[in-house]
Design a protein around this motif. Sequence first.
Motif, PDB file in Angstrom:
ATOM      1  N   GLU A 117      46.125  41.031   8.501  1.00 23.49           N
ATOM      2  CA  GLU A 117      47.226  41.283   9.437  1.00 23.49           C
ATOM      3  C   GLU A 117      46.861  40.828  10.846  1.00 23.49           C
ATOM      4  N   ARG A 118      45.591  40.961  11.189  1.00 25.69           N
ATOM      5  CA  ARG A 118      45.150  40.597  12.533  1.00 25.69           C
ATOM      6  C   ARG A 118      44.936  39.095  12.683  1.00 25.69           C
ATOM      7  N   ASN A 119      44.419  38.441  11.656  1.00 27.07           N
ATOM      8  CA  ASN A 119      44.012  37.047  11.777  1.00 27.07           C
ATOM      9  C   ASN A 119      44.961  36.045  11.123  1.00 27.07           C
ATOM     10  N   HIS A 120      45.557  36.423   9.996  1.00 30.97           N
ATOM     11  CA  HIS A 120      46.436  35.491   9.284  1.00 30.97           C
ATOM     12  C   HIS A 120      47.656  36.244   8.751  1.00 30.97           C
ATOM     13  N   PRO A 121      48.478  36.795   9.643  1.00 36.05           N
ATOM     14  CA  PRO A 121      49.640  37.573   9.193  1.00 36.05           C
ATOM     15  C   PRO A 121      50.621  36.709   8.402  1.00 36.05           C
ATOM     16  N   GLN A 122      51.322  37.365   7.506  1.00 34.31           N
ATOM     17  CA  GLN A 122      52.342  36.716   6.678  1.00 34.31           C
ATOM     18  C   GLN A 122      51.765  35.784   5.619  1.00 34.31           C
ATOM     19  N   LEU A 153      31.646  33.959   7.759  1.00 30.25           N
ATOM     20  CA  LEU A 153      32.101  35.295   8.137  1.00 30.25           C
ATOM     21  C   LEU A 153      33.166  35.312   9.234  1.00 30.25           C
ATOM     22  N   ASP A 154      33.552  34.165   9.748  1.00 29.62           N
ATOM     23  CA  ASP A 154      34.583  34.124  10.793  1.00 29.62           C
ATOM     24  C   ASP A 154      35.903  33.685  10.174  1.00 29.62           C
ATOM     25  N   PRO A 155      36.905  34.575  10.122  1.00 30.65           N
ATOM     26  CA  PRO A 155      38.166  34.241   9.446  1.00 30.65           C
ATOM     27  C   PRO A 155      38.952  33.131  10.122  1.00 30.65           C
ATOM     28  N   ASN A 156      38.584  32.765  11.355  1.00 28.60           N
ATOM     29  CA  ASN A 156      39.328  31.736  12.069  1.00 28.60           C
ATOM     30  C   ASN A 156      38.573  30.418  12.188  1.00 28.60           C
ATOM     31  N   GLN A 157      37.337  30.359  11.678  1.00 31.21           N
ATOM     32  CA  GLN A 157      36.531  29.154  11.819  1.00 31.21           C
ATOM     33  C   GLN A 157      36.227  28.457  10.501  1.00 31.21           C
ATOM     34  N   VAL A 158      36.448  29.150   9.373  1.00 32.23           N
ATOM     35  CA  VAL A 158      36.099  28.567   8.077  1.00 32.23           C
ATOM     36  C   VAL A 158      37.106  27.493   7.686  1.00 32.23           C
ATOM     37  N   SER A 159      36.665  26.578   6.852  1.00 32.65           N
ATOM     38  CA  SER A 159      37.556  25.558   6.305  1.00 32.65           C
ATOM     39  C   SER A 159      37.953  25.944   4.887  1.00 32.65           C
ATOM     40  N   GLY A 160      39.117  25.502   4.461  1.00 31.31           N
ATOM     41  CA  GLY A 160      39.551  25.778   3.099  1.00 31.31           C
ATOM     42  C   GLY A 160      40.237  27.106   2.913  1.00 31.31           C
ATOM     43  N   GLY A 161      40.403  27.882   3.989  1.00 31.96           N
ATOM     44  CA  GLY A 161      41.135  29.144   3.894  1.00 31.96           C
ATOM     45  C   GLY A 161      40.428  30.207   3.088  1.00 31.96           C
ATOM     46  N   CYS A 162      39.099  30.236   3.128  1.00 37.12           N
ATOM     47  CA  CYS A 162      38.339  31.213   2.357  1.00 37.12           C
ATOM     48  C   CYS A 162      37.161  31.692   3.194  1.00 37.12           C
ATOM     49  N   PHE A 163      37.049  33.007   3.391  1.00 37.68           N
ATOM     50  CA  PHE A 163      35.977  33.556   4.216  1.00 37.68           C
ATOM     51  C   PHE A 163      35.446  34.845   3.596  1.00 37.68           C
ATOM     52  N   ALA A 164      34.394  35.398   4.220  1.00 37.03           N
ATOM     53  CA  ALA A 164      33.713  36.569   3.643  1.00 37.03           C
ATOM     54  C   ALA A 164      33.612  37.693   4.666  1.00 37.03           C
ATOM     55  N   VAL A 165      33.450  38.918   4.149  1.00 33.38           N
ATOM     56  CA  VAL A 165      33.324  40.115   4.974  1.00 33.38           C
ATOM     57  C   VAL A 165      32.191  40.969   4.421  1.00 33.38           C
ATOM     58  N   VAL A 166      31.321  41.459   5.283  1.00 30.96           N
ATOM     59  CA  VAL A 166      30.276  42.419   4.904  1.00 30.96           C
ATOM     60  C   VAL A 166      30.764  43.813   5.286  1.00 30.96           C
ATOM     61  N   SER A 167      30.716  44.752   4.350  1.00 34.38           N
ATOM     62  CA  SER A 167      31.296  46.070   4.627  1.00 34.38           C
ATOM     63  C   SER A 167      30.299  47.223   4.567  1.00 34.38           C
ATOM     64  N   ASN A 168      29.006  46.954   4.394  1.00 35.56           N
ATOM     65  CA  ASN A 168      28.027  48.053   4.419  1.00 35.56           C
ATOM     66  C   ASN A 168      26.845  47.707   5.311  1.00 35.56           C
ATOM     67  N   THR A 197      32.807  40.974   0.422  1.00 34.85           N
ATOM     68  CA  THR A 197      34.179  40.692   0.009  1.00 34.85           C
ATOM     69  C   THR A 197      34.531  39.281   0.440  1.00 34.85           C
ATOM     70  N   THR A 198      35.031  38.479  -0.473  1.00 38.48           N
ATOM     71  CA  THR A 198      35.486  37.138  -0.139  1.00 38.48           C
ATOM     72  C   THR A 198      37.005  37.088  -0.258  1.00 38.48           C
ATOM     73  N   ILE A 199      37.646  36.446   0.726  1.00 48.81           N
ATOM     74  CA  ILE A 199      39.106  36.445   0.840  1.00 48.81           C
ATOM     75  C   ILE A 199      39.593  35.004   0.918  1.00 48.81           C
ATOM     76  N   SER A 200      40.613  34.696   0.134  1.00 45.66           N
ATOM     77  CA  SER A 200      41.194  33.354   0.134  1.00 45.66           C
ATOM     78  C   SER A 200      42.690  33.457   0.437  1.00 45.66           C
ATOM     79  N   TYR A 201      43.189  32.580   1.322  1.00 46.32           N
ATOM     80  CA  TYR A 201      44.604  32.641   1.695  1.00 46.32           C
ATOM     81  C   TYR A 201      45.287  31.275   1.653  1.00 46.32           C
ATOM     82  N   GLN A 202      44.667  30.299   1.028  1.00 45.63           N
ATOM     83  CA  GLN A 202      45.283  28.979   0.875  1.00 45.63           C
ATOM     84  C   GLN A 202      45.152  28.514  -0.570  1.00 45.63           C
ATOM     85  N   GLY A 203      45.989  27.567  -0.949  1.00 42.19           N
ATOM     86  CA  GLY A 203      45.882  26.968  -2.272  1.00 42.19           C
ATOM     87  C   GLY A 203      46.617  27.745  -3.344  1.00 42.19           C
TER      88      GLY A 203
END
Length: 244
Positions: free
Chosen positions: A152-157, A186-201, A214-220
């Motif tokens: 919601e913060r970085n790639h809404p909709q 780990l930067d949702p706005n700098q990765v290529s291919g629309g896929c980035f990662a998050v460390v939660s612990n 956690t790895t998140i993909s929003y393209q393709g």
Amino acid sequence: VVKAQNGTGGYELKSNYVIEKSELNRLNFALKNCFEYFGEFLGSEWVIEEKVEGEDGSIHVYIKDKYQHEDAFVLGSISKNNSYVGGYAPFEANGDQKRMIDLINTKMVPVMQELGVYGHHCFDFKGSYFLEDNIRPGALDFVDGLVNRIMERNHPQKDFAYWHCHIEIPRPTSFEEIFSLIGDSLDPNQVSGGCFAVVSNQEVLPFGRALDLTTISYQGNNKLEDAKNLFKKLELQVQKLLAV
């Protein structure tokens, strides 16, 4: 499946394990060893259940009060040795699982509202079988909420998929070290291919155990597969470099 009366963590924390039906003669011996090792730390009783097959998942619902509730939604679970180690979304529910979701929305929720059982409910299932209702936010509720806030913060909709799992690490580490290894992902706005990662612990990494990634993909067109592939790539990268 033999499960302790108390305790979570599954196989890794010795609160459940599996005995084949052909080996039931080992059951008393196995339980005796558990009681001798743990005393009554995990409870004074053990539960024995028949193991069923099928995809692992959980159905989540929040009941606000007697009149309001959110619609139930489903997340996929990842298990190892019959114990939770992660999850993913979206989950493609089959006919039986869609009926289970409908059952919760139309039958279970009204009954719980009448009883005053409000708050979070996490119904674990395997295949077409309900396993239990965790009357609290499930582990994946926190992951799902984290992913949704980041998107919601970085790639809404944007439609997205994610893959979350524990990565076994050969030694204790720190977030700073992990960032030095995979920071480019780990930067949702700098990765290529629309896929980035998050460390939660990150807070517990100095004490060992595992890295929660956690790895998140929003393209393709294959977002879940892309997220899973990035996870596997980073998993190998982290384990290889930490083992040096």
